[in-house]
Design a protein around this motif. Sequence first.
Motif, short mmCIF file in Angstrom:
data_model
loop_
_atom_site.label_atom_id
_atom_site.label_comp_id
_atom_site.label_asym_id
_atom_site.label_seq_id
_atom_site.Cartn_x
_atom_site.Cartn_y
_atom_site.Cartn_z
N CYS A 167 69.28 -82.52 64.59
CA CYS A 167 68.53 -81.61 65.81
C CYS A 167 67.91 -80.57 64.93
CB CYS A 167 69.28 -81.34 66.90
SG CYS A 167 70.36 -79.86 66.92
N ARG B 83 68.53 -77.50 65.38
CA ARG B 83 69.84 -76.48 65.00
C ARG B 83 70.83 -77.23 64.02
NH1 ARG B 83 71.16 -72.04 68.37
NH2 ARG B 83 70.16 -72.47 70.38
N CYS B 84 70.62 -78.39 63.53
CA CYS B 84 71.13 -78.75 62.58
C CYS B 84 70.83 -78.34 61.23
CB CYS B 84 71.17 -80.45 62.35
SG CYS B 84 72.15 -81.35 63.45
N CYS C 217 77.25 -78.94 64.04
CA CYS C 217 76.37 -78.39 64.84
C CYS C 217 76.57 -78.22 65.99
CB CYS C 217 74.79 -79.31 64.81
SG CYS C 217 73.82 -78.64 65.66
N CYS D 232 74.70 -80.60 68.62
CA CYS D 232 74.46 -82.03 68.59
C CYS D 232 75.86 -82.48 67.77
CB CYS D 232 73.48 -82.68 67.99
SG CYS D 232 73.12 -82.46 66.24
#
Lengths: 129, 129, 291, 291
Positions: free
Chosen positions: C180, C182-183, C255, C258
């Motif tokens: 994602c 944010r990863c 993360c 996710c």
Amino acid sequence: MADTMTIKLVFSGGLELLFGNERNQSVLIPPLVPSDNSTHSSPSSSPSTPSSHNDILTGETKAADLEYLIYHLRDHLLKERPELFMENGTIRPGILVLINNTDWELEGEGSYQLCNNDEIVFISTLHGG
Amino acid sequence: MADTMTIKLVFSGGLELLFGNERNQSVLIPPLVPSDNSTHSSPSSSPSTPSSHNDILTGETKAADLEYLIYHLRDHLLKERPELFMENGTIRPGILVLINNTDWELEGEGSYQLCNNDEIVFISTLHGG
Amino acid sequence: MAMVDNDLPQLSHLDDYQRYGRQMVLDGFGLEGQLKLQNSSVVVIGAGGLGCPALQYLAAAGVGRLGIIDHDTVELSNLQRQILHTDKTIGSPKAVSAARAIAALNPRVNIDVCPTALDSSNALSILAPYDVILDCTDNAPTRYLLSDSAVRLRKPLVSGAAQKFDGQLCIYNLGDDGPCYRCIFPKPPAPEMAGSCEETGILGAVTGIIGNLQALEAIKLITGLHDGKASLLLFNALSVPPFRTVKLRSRKPTCAACGIEGQKIGAIEETDYVAFCGGARPDWLERGLEV
Amino acid sequence: MAMVDNDLPQLSHLDDYQRYGRQMVLDGFGLEGQLKLQNSSVVVIGAGGLGCPALQYLAAAGVGRLGIIDHDTVELSNLQRQILHTDKTIGSPKAVSAARAIAALNPRVNIDVCPTALDSSNALSILAPYDVILDCTDNAPTRYLLSDSAVRLRKPLVSGAAQKFDGQLCIYNLGDDGPCYRCIFPKPPAPEMAGSCEETGILGAVTGIIGNLQALEAIKLITGLHDGKASLLLFNALSVPPFRTVKLRSRKPTCAACGIEGQKIGAIEETDYVAFCGGARPDWLERGLEV
Ligand SMILES: [Zn+2]
Ligand SMILES: [Zn+2]
């Protein structure tokens, strides 16, 4: 001893503004560097001049890695606002590092050992639309 | 003696239709080949099997070049209508050959000596819009 | 025109075979691909520089339902790149202006017009009805909100971004192990680096190319032509080569969005979704007078 | 609104500073770049899959004069990718339909509508008034005619092509030593390989991406942002990476079109410009009934 390595650099997504607005640059990095990432020369020296081996060999050394490169760029290539490039000893969140077109996380991040002619890309994530 | 070379191939712009509709393929090519570009094996043999050195050494040889590759592809990889691929001993007009992303004319065209892991692209010019 | 009555699937209207014929003859597309498009839905957040071309090609290709989310109104300064809007729609909500334009392009497409600002209170309910989400927004907070929402809803997020001469394209939250947003970028960037705040400038064709590529990726996802692997495409209009494809990490177990429960590091904060700056636009009217 | 009266160059209308402000703030663009666009002219041959997005972004960016050359009329089967045309303009000349759409997008652009087939008798006079030529055509003969004409007129030819999932982009006859189309492809291809004859299929987003890139290259040429080196961009919508940039040969002294007198090999034949096939389109109406 191995020769000095040429590392190709690309700054993109706005990051180039911190580096004199030049997207494509390169630096010379010695194969062995101080383990503490001290870059042993004044910030005003030319970015193309590697630290001399004599300086380096006075302390503990390691093979030049990406972590060292980041310190080297901050000390010798960055033109302004280092806090927008580094934070807590690594790259600031919001910047992605690519090693020869691969996400640096797949290559060991800061511990990746640099090779001659590596291309390292630093991109800031874009938000516009 | 040097090992057999792997040559990566890309067929694009419609040319893939002559090569079993596979855009990405590869062939093995021996470092020395007959000077007359005869490919010394029956068209039904596997395209991945290089001609054996014994066959080759019975006549005059040359270092494997792009000209030989073209004959090899015609004899062993092409599935239909060779006249749409070759004409008068070379590539048919309307097909551009790229050697590692460079126009083959800058690399000596048919006389370019193949290297292991070379990527050769054959593209037909597109006309649609 | 009478439709033939049998049990095999068909396009809704007989003349759809003519309208979409040029893509239906493609290898791996066919009637099946067209039916998938007809039965699919895509929501586009932002009807600006990226959203306009994306909507245009999604509508033309015959996606069954399109949602358009944008709370802005059309301004003259948009028209240099936001090619669904015109002088006549200046002042109208962008969602309405864009909807009118794509309805003219393809009257068969069902359009949901939503002239609302997406925020953490409404994002899940607004996005839930759609198969694919397109991030065509112009600010970092909404990009985090969209990524976190796509993760919660288990939907692919086709994300485009453009600034100055640069563009970026990536499908986040793709399949079982695609990262994602944010990863890759766990925290929003320094406000100083977030170009959206200032008016940094943008070349229209750059948004056009990235928006077009977003439509293409969505169409590939829906028709099954996508290989399922996440990669990042970087574009610079002035570089040679102009495009660069980057291999990306997999989803990170750590993360905050996710990751796997128990292994997550950090938390998603409501402040991630709040715009942290305003910024003035250079006054070209005045500069014009100065010159 | 009163314009300030002085000797320095200005945009024609005061509100142009607002309309184009977002690109005028770009490094290397500025007022100077916008003035160059305003004073430039581009002719687009073909108002189809490539021409529509190219025209759209050229008009939005503020190119002063646009010529649209196309003798076809709009058909339903075009609408899947030719995004300036609509259901309502089916049956109209494409040049007229496209002109109407871009006039709505930017009323300031001067448009020359030319619903005429380009042939060797009229090409030079039709193309001569323009600074840049865009090849957005769908057949090999016209591509040779355009290249040979661009050489005669010493103008750059921004050439796009698209078929199935593939696209190609190149600027021919660029500067002092850029190759022309004939330098690279001296003779028209085998009719069997010329996809234009049959209906080989095309994905709309592919023409959109290439057409957009053509507009971008034209804008770079006009504003001086292009590096002046010819390269070939190859695109495949399903490949990873999707884009490939190729280094091209220089102009050939032996080229029958752009070579040096006395060194030229071969001759340009009138038959190069004659379409050699017609080709039927797959009858999807019928196939639809069969399913
Ligand atoms: Zn994640
Ligand atoms: Zn030539």
